[in-house]
Design a protein around this motif. Structure first.
Motif, short mmCIF file in Angstrom:
data_model
loop_
_atom_site.label_atom_id
_atom_site.label_comp_id
_atom_site.label_asym_id
_atom_site.label_seq_id
_atom_site.Cartn_x
_atom_site.Cartn_y
_atom_site.Cartn_z
N SER A 30 46.22 75.13 86.69
CA SER A 30 45.22 75.74 87.63
C SER A 30 44.50 74.70 88.50
CB SER A 30 44.20 76.31 86.73
OG SER A 30 43.41 75.44 85.95
N ARG A 31 43.67 74.90 89.54
CA ARG A 31 42.93 73.93 90.46
C ARG A 31 42.19 73.25 89.26
NH1 ARG A 31 43.13 74.86 95.56
NH2 ARG A 31 44.00 76.80 96.35
N LEU A 32 41.50 73.83 88.40
CA LEU A 32 40.25 73.20 87.37
C LEU A 32 40.96 72.08 86.57
CD1 LEU A 32 37.57 72.98 86.38
CD2 LEU A 32 38.21 74.86 84.86
N GLN A 33 42.15 72.51 86.19
CA GLN A 33 42.90 71.52 85.34
C GLN A 33 43.25 70.36 86.01
OE1 GLN A 33 46.12 74.56 83.91
NE2 GLN A 33 46.12 73.37 82.28
N CYS A 34 43.77 70.34 87.28
CA CYS A 34 43.90 69.11 88.19
C CYS A 34 42.67 68.49 87.99
CB CYS A 34 44.59 69.60 89.42
SG CYS A 34 46.09 70.45 89.40
N VAL A 35 41.54 69.00 88.34
CA VAL A 35 40.28 68.44 88.38
C VAL A 35 39.80 67.60 87.41
CG1 VAL A 35 37.79 68.58 88.82
CG2 VAL A 35 39.29 69.72 90.39
N GLN A 36 40.17 68.33 86.11
CA GLN A 36 39.71 67.66 84.92
C GLN A 36 40.67 66.38 84.74
OE1 GLN A 36 40.49 71.52 83.02
NE2 GLN A 36 38.50 71.74 81.99
N SER A 37 42.02 66.57 84.73
CA SER A 37 43.10 65.67 84.45
C SER A 37 42.72 64.24 85.36
CB SER A 37 44.48 65.87 84.88
OG SER A 37 45.12 64.79 84.68
N ALA A 38 42.22 64.61 86.69
CA ALA A 38 41.73 63.55 87.72
C ALA A 38 40.43 62.85 87.26
CB ALA A 38 41.67 63.71 88.93
N VAL A 39 39.46 63.57 86.60
CA VAL A 39 38.25 62.99 86.12
C VAL A 39 38.55 62.49 85.03
CG1 VAL A 39 35.84 63.76 85.32
CG2 VAL A 39 36.93 64.71 87.40
N ILE A 78 37.53 58.52 84.05
CA ILE A 78 36.63 58.18 83.13
C ILE A 78 37.01 57.07 82.16
CG2 ILE A 78 35.49 59.07 81.04
CD1 ILE A 78 34.97 61.72 82.70
N LYS A 79 38.22 57.19 81.87
CA LYS A 79 38.89 56.33 80.81
C LYS A 79 38.98 54.90 81.68
CE LYS A 79 41.66 59.35 77.99
NZ LYS A 79 42.76 59.53 77.34
N GLN A 80 39.13 54.94 82.84
CA GLN A 80 39.33 53.53 83.82
C GLN A 80 37.92 53.03 83.64
OE1 GLN A 80 40.89 53.72 87.70
NE2 GLN A 80 40.05 51.79 88.23
N ILE A 81 36.66 53.72 83.94
CA ILE A 81 35.52 53.26 83.99
C ILE A 81 35.19 52.61 82.53
CG2 ILE A 81 33.08 53.72 84.33
CD1 ILE A 81 34.00 55.69 86.35
N ALA A 82 35.57 53.35 81.63
CA ALA A 82 35.39 52.89 80.07
C ALA A 82 35.77 51.60 79.76
CB ALA A 82 35.53 54.21 79.01
N ILE A 98 35.82 56.04 94.11
CA ILE A 98 35.07 55.30 93.12
C ILE A 98 35.26 53.92 93.48
CG2 ILE A 98 34.77 54.84 90.58
CD1 ILE A 98 35.37 57.86 90.27
N ASP A 99 36.32 53.52 93.97
CA ASP A 99 36.77 52.00 94.06
C ASP A 99 35.96 51.38 95.35
OD1 ASP A 99 37.99 52.02 91.75
OD2 ASP A 99 40.00 52.23 92.72
N LYS A 100 35.35 52.21 95.89
CA LYS A 100 34.41 51.58 97.11
C LYS A 100 32.93 51.77 96.83
CE LYS A 100 38.34 52.74 100.45
NZ LYS A 100 38.61 53.90 101.47
N PRO A 101 32.46 50.66 96.50
CA PRO A 101 30.99 50.84 95.90
C PRO A 101 30.12 50.68 97.36
CG PRO A 101 32.04 48.91 95.51
CD PRO A 101 33.07 49.53 95.98
#
Length: 325
Positions: free
Chosen positions: A48-57, A61-65, A242-245
């Protein structure tokens, strides 16, 4: 729920949890038989579209952490109401009903809602809540965006990334209203984002109706972007956002020309002979551009025959993310 067919080898993060939930549902139903749709290819997976969004987020999040563990990351979801989950360890707050139509109440709620924990402490809870989200009903996009800007505005340099595949149709900023009612609301959201140094980006999924020209009012003034992307390619697009502050906010540029030059189409009164103009650039990042049109004055106004150099100057006034000017 809109789905996309992908190769079976593609495994979106979090799909294991979603598949386990589906198995629990199917256990209570006998004789399900072949669940393939007519003409659907075998060896594929429907996501689903939502699954794609969830996966990207989740990926981000793991990269930020991993790279910036002291950052605070919060979740806000919306359908017919707005749910402020924050770091997902704090008390969840739901905004619904008449509050969705009150600028003052939304602003007060957003200003008072604080994300408490850094992502190093909240990662597990945030990801758990992320994968519990389900597709439902209408879209209170306007109130969700206003609340998010208010929450992020407590720390200049913060970012809001709005992912949606629906048209705003509940609360303030409903895009089912007329232009005269909608535009001022998003203009004011842009001003709030600029004032508090918040960058707003909007990701719309291809095949959806979101009326992006209205939302672009906010993104253009806050050093954000509006993008329409294929759901499967969302992870990479979100990473680039996210990589363009934000490098500076509430940025003002003053352009001063030589007396032998004049602006073209940059002032309300073209007969005004002043050689300077000021532009409000809002928030800026490494990709921000400012274009000014100018040319030579007529010889009878200023003779440049003996002039070897024609200097001009750009003066910038801005606030850094740490608050200094």
């Amino acid at each position: 729920c809109v789905t996309t067919e992908v190769h079976d080898k593609l495994k979106l993060k979090g799909m294991v949890k979603r598949e386990a939930k589906n198995r629990l549902i199917s256990q209570g139903i006998e004789d399900l038989g072949d669940q393939y749709l007519p003409g659907q290819a075998r060896g594929t997976t429907m996501v689903s579209r939502l699954q794609c969004v969830q996966s990207a987020v989740e990926t981000k999040i793991k990269q930020i952490a991993r790279e910036s563990p002291s950052r605070r990351v919060g979740l806000v979801s919306f359908n017919h109401e707005v749910c402020l989950m924050g770091d997902c360890a704090q008390q969840q707050q739901t905004v619904a009903g008449d509050k969705l139509y009150s600028w003052g109440q939304l602003q007060e709620i957003g200003d008072s809602f604080k994300i408490q924990k850094p992502i190093s402490e909240s990662e597990a809870e945030v990801l758990e809540k992320l994968w519990d989200l389900e597709e439902t009903g209408p879209t209170a996009l306007g109130p969700a965006l206003q609340l998010s800007i208010a929450i992020a505005g407590s720390k200049p340099g913060s970012r809001v990334i709005l992912c949606t595949d629906g048209l705003a149709n509940v609360g303030l900023g409903s895009l089912e209203d007329t232009d005269s009612e909608v535009s001022p609301y998003y203009v004011e959201l842009a001003e709030q984002a600029k004032l508090h140094g918040v960058s707003v980006s909007v990701i719309s999924l291809i095949g959806s109706e979101c009326c992006l020209e209205k939302l672009s009012i906010v993104t253009e003034q806050s050093a954000g972007t509006v993008q329409r992307v294929d759901p499967i390619e969302l992870t990479g697009e979100m990473g680039s956002l996210i990589d363009k502050p934000v490098l500076g906010y509430t940025t003002m540029a003053m352009i001063v020309l030589h007396r032998g030059l004049q602006f073209r189409g940059e002032m309300d009164d073209e007969q005004d002979n002043r050689n300077w103009v000021v532009r409000d650039m809002g928030n800026v990042n490494c990709d921000t551009e400012l274009t000014i049109s100018y040319g030579f004055r007529p010889k009878e106004q200023y003779d440049l025959s003996d002039v070897d150099k024609i200097p001009f100057q750009v003066q910038l006034m801005y606030s850094k993310p740490n608050g200094t000017r």
